[in-house]
Motif scaffolding. Structure first.
Motif, PDB file in Angstrom:
ATOM      1  N   VAL A 185       0.832  -1.205   0.000  1.00 51.81           N
ATOM      2  CA  VAL A 185       0.000   0.000   0.000  1.00 51.81           C
ATOM      3  C   VAL A 185       0.864   1.252   0.000  1.00 51.81           C
ATOM      4  N   GLY A 186       1.955   1.222   0.761  1.00 52.89           N
ATOM      5  CA  GLY A 186       2.846   2.386   0.840  1.00 52.89           C
ATOM      6  C   GLY A 186       3.477   2.762  -0.485  1.00 52.89           C
ATOM      7  N   ILE A 187       3.639   1.793  -1.355  1.00 50.17           N
ATOM      8  CA  ILE A 187       4.211   2.068  -2.673  1.00 50.17           C
ATOM      9  C   ILE A 187       3.241   2.904  -3.508  1.00 50.17           C
ATOM     10  N   PHE A 188       1.952   2.604  -3.390  1.00 46.76           N
ATOM     11  CA  PHE A 188       0.966   3.229  -4.273  1.00 46.76           C
ATOM     12  C   PHE A 188       0.265   4.447  -3.671  1.00 46.76           C
ATOM     13  N   VAL A 189       0.409   4.667  -2.380  1.00 46.87           N
ATOM     14  CA  VAL A 189      -0.212   5.837  -1.759  1.00 46.87           C
ATOM     15  C   VAL A 189       0.588   7.073  -2.153  1.00 46.87           C
ATOM     16  N   PRO A 190      -0.096   8.098  -2.631  1.00 51.77           N
ATOM     17  CA  PRO A 190       0.636   9.274  -3.122  1.00 51.77           C
ATOM     18  C   PRO A 190       1.114  10.216  -2.018  1.00 51.77           C
ATOM     19  N   ILE A 191       1.879   9.683  -1.078  1.00 47.54           N
ATOM     20  CA  ILE A 191       2.478  10.527  -0.045  1.00 47.54           C
ATOM     21  C   ILE A 191       3.993  10.377  -0.133  1.00 47.54           C
ATOM     22  N   PRO A 192       4.713  11.399   0.259  1.00 45.57           N
ATOM     23  CA  PRO A 192       6.176  11.284   0.230  1.00 45.57           C
ATOM     24  C   PRO A 192       6.650  10.158   1.153  1.00 45.57           C
ATOM     25  N   LEU A 193       7.561   9.372   0.653  1.00 40.29           N
ATOM     26  CA  LEU A 193       8.170   8.264   1.391  1.00 40.29           C
ATOM     27  C   LEU A 193       7.154   7.238   1.890  1.00 40.29           C
TER      28      LEU A 193
ATOM     29  N   PHE B  61       6.663   4.333   0.821  1.00 42.41           N
ATOM     30  CA  PHE B  61       7.274   3.004   0.886  1.00 42.41           C
ATOM     31  C   PHE B  61       8.038   2.806   2.190  1.00 42.41           C
ATOM     32  N   LEU B  62       8.413   3.887   2.880  1.00 40.25           N
ATOM     33  CA  LEU B  62       9.054   3.777   4.191  1.00 40.25           C
ATOM     34  C   LEU B  62       8.022   3.750   5.311  1.00 40.25           C
ATOM     35  N   ILE B  63       6.998   4.560   5.161  1.00 41.15           N
ATOM     36  CA  ILE B  63       5.982   4.680   6.199  1.00 41.15           C
ATOM     37  C   ILE B  63       5.046   3.475   6.189  1.00 41.15           C
ATOM     38  N   GLY B  64       4.758   2.934   5.007  1.00 38.79           N
ATOM     39  CA  GLY B  64       3.795   1.842   4.853  1.00 38.79           C
ATOM     40  C   GLY B  64       4.058   0.622   5.717  1.00 38.79           C
ATOM     41  N   PRO B  65       5.272   0.043   5.686  1.00 33.15           N
ATOM     42  CA  PRO B  65       5.510  -1.142   6.521  1.00 33.15           C
ATOM     43  C   PRO B  65       5.348  -0.853   8.022  1.00 33.15           C
ATOM     44  N   PHE B  66       5.781   0.331   8.433  1.00 37.51           N
ATOM     45  CA  PHE B  66       5.662   0.696   9.849  1.00 37.51           C
ATOM     46  C   PHE B  66       4.190   0.798  10.251  1.00 37.51           C
ATOM     47  N   VAL B  67       3.424   1.557   9.469  1.00 35.26           N
ATOM     48  CA  VAL B  67       1.998   1.746   9.784  1.00 35.26           C
ATOM     49  C   VAL B  67       1.248   0.417   9.659  1.00 35.26           C
ATOM     50  N   GLY B  68       1.580  -0.370   8.652  1.00 37.36           N
ATOM     51  CA  GLY B  68       0.927  -1.665   8.482  1.00 37.36           C
ATOM     52  C   GLY B  68       1.153  -2.591   9.665  1.00 37.36           C
ATOM     53  N   ALA B  69       2.393  -2.649  10.143  1.00 37.01           N
ATOM     54  CA  ALA B  69       2.685  -3.494  11.306  1.00 37.01           C
ATOM     55  C   ALA B  69       1.974  -2.961  12.550  1.00 37.01           C
ATOM     56  N   LEU B  70       1.953  -1.640  12.696  1.00 34.05           N
ATOM     57  CA  LEU B  70       1.283  -1.032  13.855  1.00 34.05           C
ATOM     58  C   LEU B  70      -0.211  -1.344  13.831  1.00 34.05           C
ATOM     59  N   VAL B  71      -0.847  -1.167  12.697  1.00 31.97           N
ATOM     60  CA  VAL B  71      -2.281  -1.453  12.577  1.00 31.97           C
ATOM     61  C   VAL B  71      -2.544  -2.945  12.788  1.00 31.97           C
ATOM     62  N   GLY B  72      -1.716  -3.793  12.202  1.00 28.06           N
ATOM     63  CA  GLY B  72      -1.886  -5.236  12.387  1.00 28.06           C
ATOM     64  C   GLY B  72      -1.778  -5.642  13.845  1.00 28.06           C
ATOM     65  N   GLU B  73      -0.806  -5.094  14.539  1.00 20.63           N
ATOM     66  CA  GLU B  73      -0.641  -5.417  15.957  1.00 20.63           C
ATOM     67  C   GLU B  73      -1.791  -4.867  16.801  1.00 20.63           C
ATOM     68  N   LEU B  74      -2.268  -3.688  16.439  1.00 18.28           N
ATOM     69  CA  LEU B  74      -3.391  -3.121  17.180  1.00 18.28           C
ATOM     70  C   LEU B  74      -4.680  -3.900  16.919  1.00 18.28           C
ATOM     71  N   LEU B  75      -4.833  -4.461  15.731  1.00 18.77           N
ATOM     72  CA  LEU B  75      -5.977  -5.334  15.463  1.00 18.77           C
ATOM     73  C   LEU B  75      -5.875  -6.616  16.280  1.00 18.77           C
ATOM     74  N   TYR B  76      -4.657  -7.093  16.464  1.00 14.28           N
ATOM     75  CA  TYR B  76      -4.421  -8.311  17.234  1.00 14.28           C
ATOM     76  C   TYR B  76      -4.715  -8.078  18.714  1.00 14.28           C
ATOM     77  N   ASP B  77      -4.190  -6.966  19.257  1.00 14.75           N
ATOM     78  CA  ASP B  77      -4.386  -6.653  20.675  1.00 14.75           C
ATOM     79  C   ASP B  77      -4.306  -5.136  20.852  1.00 14.75           C
ATOM     80  N   SER B  78      -5.455  -4.516  20.918  1.00 12.30           N
ATOM     81  CA  SER B  78      -5.502  -3.054  20.981  1.00 12.30           C
ATOM     82  C   SER B  78      -5.140  -2.496  22.359  1.00 12.30           C
ATOM     83  N   HIS B  79      -4.987  -3.342  23.355  1.00 11.86           N
ATOM     84  CA  HIS B  79      -4.670  -2.872  24.715  1.00 11.86           C
ATOM     85  C   HIS B  79      -3.177  -2.652  24.931  1.00 11.86           C
TER      86      HIS B  79
END
Length: 166
Positions: free
Chosen positions: A92-100, A102-120
């Protein structure tokens, strides 16, 4: 014909080096095809050892490009949700039209995935996302270094066979 193949191989090598930084381009495979085009130039003897070893290295790099960020997430305490989030965030980070993106995408994706797993446990999710980012940077660095080494091989072959071209 020699100039066409030389130009094509140089374009592939440069595009591959850019691809080691930007994940939208397959960096290592492009560089390898650049070396292959160079060896297909009339007047240059094909070195099957160089092509074979560089193909193996390229294949390993392609696999590691996906494994290292996921392992970074796992090593920093992430779950399978974080690993999937890392991979989805990278795409997703590759195709989102925001600067960098591809750098932000993996970080945000992992954060969202972990928060979906355990939001506490936000702190643990942030730590796993940091692991994803570190893994992505490590993978990018490894690919870039190997890409520079392949560029060195390319330049060595061109200089060694200078009389074929000029």
């Amino acid at each position: 014909m020699e100039y066409i193949l030389l130009s094509l191989s140089l374009i592939l090598i440069v595009a591959g080096l850019v691809g080691t930084i930007l994940p939208i381009l397959p960096g290592a495979p492009l560089i390898w095809f650049g070396l292959l085009m160079l060896y297909l130039t009339p007047g240059i003897a094909i070195n099957y050892w160089v092509l074979g070893i560089s193909l193996v290295v390229t294949t390993v790099l392609v696999v590691l490009d996906y494994v290292i960020p996921a392992q970074g997430t796992k090593r920093f305490g992430g779950s399978k949700y974080g690993i999937w989030g890392t991979n989805i965030g990278l795409v997703v980070g590759i195709f989102v039209p925001i600067p960098l993106g591809f750098l932000i995408g993996p970080f945000v994706g992992a954060l969202v995935g972990e928060l979906l797993y355990d939001s506490h446990h936000v702190k643990r999710a942030f730590k796993a996302a940091t692991g994803s980012f570190v893994g992505f940077l490590a993978s990018t660095f490894i690919q870039f270094v190997i890409g520079i080494a392949f560029l060195g091989i390319y330049l060595h072959i061109v200089i060694k066979n200078w009389s074929v071209f000029f």
